[in-house]
Write an enzyme that holds these catalytic residues in place. Sequence first.
Site, PDB file in Angstrom:
ATOM      1  N   ALA A 220      95.451  76.690  48.623  1.00  0.00           N
ATOM      2  CA  ALA A 220      95.299  78.246  48.969  1.00  0.00           C
ATOM      3  C   ALA A 220      96.834  79.112  48.699  1.00  0.00           C
ATOM      4  CB  ALA A 220      94.826  78.585  50.478  1.00  0.00           C
TER       5      ALA A 220
ATOM      6  N   HIS B 102      99.981  84.000  52.366  1.00  0.00           N
ATOM      7  CA  HIS B 102     100.921  82.992  52.461  1.00  0.00           C
ATOM      8  C   HIS B 102     102.285  83.432  51.286  1.00  0.00           C
ATOM      9  CE1 HIS B 102      97.951  80.135  54.118  1.00  0.00           C
ATOM     10  NE2 HIS B 102      97.213  80.698  53.097  1.00  0.00           N
TER      11      HIS B 102
ATOM     12  N   ASN C 275      97.201  73.667  56.175  1.00  0.00           N
ATOM     13  CA  ASN C 275      97.216  72.487  55.206  1.00  0.00           C
ATOM     14  C   ASN C 275      98.205  73.004  54.169  1.00  0.00           C
ATOM     15  OD1 ASN C 275      95.410  70.450  56.259  1.00  0.00           O
ATOM     16  ND2 ASN C 275      93.942  72.296  56.606  1.00  0.00           N
TER      17      ASN C 275
HETATM   18  N1  LIG Z   1      94.664  72.295  51.034  1.00  0.00           N
HETATM   19  C1  LIG Z   1      94.248  73.929  51.336  1.00  0.00           C
HETATM   20  O1  LIG Z   1      94.853  74.655  50.846  1.00  0.00           O
HETATM   21  C2  LIG Z   1      93.437  74.132  52.220  1.00  0.00           C
HETATM   22  C3  LIG Z   1      92.741  73.080  52.989  1.00  0.00           C
HETATM   23  N2  LIG Z   1      91.720  73.505  53.928  1.00  0.00           N
HETATM   24  C4  LIG Z   1      91.260  72.638  54.645  1.00  0.00           C
HETATM   25  O2  LIG Z   1      90.124  71.835  53.860  1.00  0.00           O
HETATM   26  C5  LIG Z   1      89.065  71.325  54.808  1.00  0.00           C
HETATM   27  C6  LIG Z   1      87.604  71.871  54.267  1.00  0.00           C
HETATM   28  O3  LIG Z   1      87.754  73.205  54.712  1.00  0.00           O
HETATM   29  P1  LIG Z   1      86.410  74.021  54.951  1.00  0.00           P
HETATM   30  O4  LIG Z   1      85.211  73.522  53.795  1.00  0.00           O
HETATM   31  O5  LIG Z   1      86.544  75.434  54.893  1.00  0.00           O
HETATM   32  O6  LIG Z   1      85.841  73.697  56.246  1.00  0.00           O
HETATM   33  P2  LIG Z   1      84.553  73.644  56.903  1.00  0.00           P
HETATM   34  O7  LIG Z   1      84.887  73.766  58.371  1.00  0.00           O
HETATM   35  O8  LIG Z   1      83.867  74.943  56.609  1.00  0.00           O
HETATM   36  O9  LIG Z   1      83.625  72.461  56.563  1.00  0.00           O
HETATM   37  C7  LIG Z   1      84.158  71.126  56.931  1.00  0.00           C
HETATM   38  C8  LIG Z   1      82.676  70.410  56.945  1.00  0.00           C
HETATM   39  O10 LIG Z   1      83.112  69.114  57.228  1.00  0.00           O
HETATM   40  C9  LIG Z   1      82.439  68.416  58.008  1.00  0.00           C
HETATM   41  N3  LIG Z   1      83.366  67.496  58.665  1.00  0.00           N
HETATM   42  C10 LIG Z   1      84.455  67.760  59.753  1.00  0.00           C
HETATM   43  N4  LIG Z   1      84.935  66.487  60.099  1.00  0.00           N
HETATM   44  C11 LIG Z   1      84.339  65.477  59.334  1.00  0.00           C
HETATM   45  C12 LIG Z   1      84.394  64.162  59.654  1.00  0.00           C
HETATM   46  N5  LIG Z   1      85.445  63.630  60.205  1.00  0.00           N
HETATM   47  N6  LIG Z   1      83.665  63.480  58.865  1.00  0.00           N
HETATM   48  C13 LIG Z   1      82.566  64.193  58.109  1.00  0.00           C
HETATM   49  N7  LIG Z   1      82.408  65.451  58.069  1.00  0.00           N
HETATM   50  C14 LIG Z   1      83.316  66.015  58.658  1.00  0.00           C
HETATM   51  C15 LIG Z   1      82.122  69.500  59.157  1.00  0.00           C
HETATM   52  O11 LIG Z   1      80.875  69.036  59.810  1.00  0.00           O
HETATM   53  C16 LIG Z   1      81.892  70.698  58.034  1.00  0.00           C
HETATM   54  O12 LIG Z   1      80.613  70.813  57.586  1.00  0.00           O
HETATM   55  C17 LIG Z   1      89.521  71.856  56.122  1.00  0.00           C
HETATM   56  O13 LIG Z   1      90.075  70.559  56.966  1.00  0.00           O
HETATM   57  C18 LIG Z   1      90.346  72.924  55.907  1.00  0.00           C
HETATM   58  O14 LIG Z   1      91.412  72.977  57.003  1.00  0.00           O
HETATM   59  C19 LIG Z   1      91.255  74.700  53.971  1.00  0.00           C
HETATM   60  C20 LIG Z   1      91.829  75.667  53.040  1.00  0.00           C
HETATM   61  C21 LIG Z   1      93.009  75.521  52.318  1.00  0.00           C
HETATM   62  O1  LIG Z   2      92.865  78.684  53.215  1.00  0.00           O
HETATM   63  C1  LIG Z   2      93.921  79.007  53.586  1.00  0.00           C
HETATM   64  O2  LIG Z   2      94.269  79.996  53.686  1.00  0.00           O
HETATM   65  C2  LIG Z   2      94.849  78.000  54.035  1.00  0.00           C
HETATM   66  C3  LIG Z   2      94.311  77.191  54.802  1.00  0.00           C
HETATM   67  O3  LIG Z   2      93.259  77.409  55.857  1.00  0.00           O
HETATM   68  C4  LIG Z   2      94.843  75.709  55.164  1.00  0.00           C
HETATM   69  O4  LIG Z   2      95.728  75.699  54.689  1.00  0.00           O
HETATM   70  O5  LIG Z   2      94.429  74.910  55.867  1.00  0.00           O
END
Ligand SMILES: NC(=O)C1=CN([C@@H]2O[C@H](COP(=O)(O)OP(=O)(O)OC[C@H]3O[C@@H](n4cnc5c(N)ncnc54)[C@H](O)[C@@H]3O)[C@@H](O)[C@H]2O)C=CC1
Ligand SMILES: O=C([O-])CC(=O)C(=O)O
Length: 257
Positions: A110, A207, A177
């Site tokens: 992001a 950000h 993250n």
């Molecule tokens: N690197 C980056 O820039 C970003 C990273 N993220 C991270 O990416 C990940 C996914 O984000 P979203 O799809 O928005 O999350 P979300 O919460 O909408 O969906 C996550 C899914 O994974 C499942 N889940 C959670 N823990 C689990 C496990 N241990 N084993 C199997 N399934 C599991 C949940 O049941 C849910 O269906 C999150 O950790 C979030 O913080 C989000 C935004 C930016």
């Molecule tokens: O999606 C974003 O803005 C950032 C975020 O949640 C993450 O880094 O975990």
Amino acid sequence: MAVDSDKIANTSLVALFDVVEGNLQNLKSKLQRSSPGTHSDFGAFLASGADIIVEAASQDAVRTFGRAILEAGKDMMVMSVGALADRNLLAELLQVAAKKGCRIYVPTGAIAGIDAIRSVKHLLDSVTLTTTKSPKALAGAPFFETSKIKLDDVTKSTVIYEGVAAEAVRMFPANVNVAAVLSLAGIGVDKTRVRIVADPQATTNQHEILATGSFGEIRITVNNVPSPGNPKTSFLAVLSAIECLRSICDDGMRIGS
Ligand SMILES: NC(=O)C1=CN([C@@H]2O[C@H](COP(=O)(O)OP(=O)(O)OC[C@H]3O[C@@H](n4cnc5c(N)ncnc54)[C@H](O)[C@@H]3O)[C@@H](O)[C@H]2O)C=CC1
Ligand SMILES: O=C([O-])CC(=O)C(=O)O
């Protein structure tokens, strides 16, 4: 969804894994072209024959399943990059990946400018990430279990947290993250500073990166539309994961460092 809609050449969706059965079925019901296996048993999922596993789950998922994915000889894309702020886990995963000849992919996510941060990493003096989100996007973070700050009391833009990335990703595992991505590209999780602002007026996930050093200065601000399904997560993070997968599977030319 991007793989299902044929937006990424040379890919097919082989299997889905989620610990919450309802989420698994909900995602499957949205697919139009593919019919992947759906698994709540990780062993069965791992045996499904995929070449690359895209983690978009949680930092816990990386901790629990990361090693097994690589041991099975599969590449892994990590979105919950905060898990890799743990240097023991990171070293372990890199060692297994090297042994098995597979790769760990970390999309920019992001934020923006990771190409530039990587290029100047030996010349950096300071890196600060300031993340501004609405209280509803920050709600539920472990930080609030011990802090005196109550999000309901925040009526104007307020700095609620300042610290280093190593701690920030533990306190706000679903929000910053990106701080781990920035740290891995730059001066590490103990030197990268993170400031988190709760702003009731915020309609975007913002950000701001400020990096300084003998190369000059980098200032980057992204104002992200939150993703429709989850206000914590920015739409850009989803697009970044798609572009990362596309560049792995279909890239005659690589653009950017
Ligand atoms: N690197 C980056 O820039 C970003 C990273 N993220 C991270 O990416 C990940 C996914 O984000 P979203 O799809 O928005 O999350 P979300 O919460 O909408 O969906 C996550 C899914 O994974 C499942 N889940 C959670 N823990 C689990 C496990 N241990 N084993 C199997 N399934 C599991 C949940 O049941 C849910 O269906 C999150 O950790 C979030 O913080 C989000 C935004 C930016
Ligand atoms: O999606 C974003 O803005 C950032 C975020 O949640 C993450 O880094 O975990």
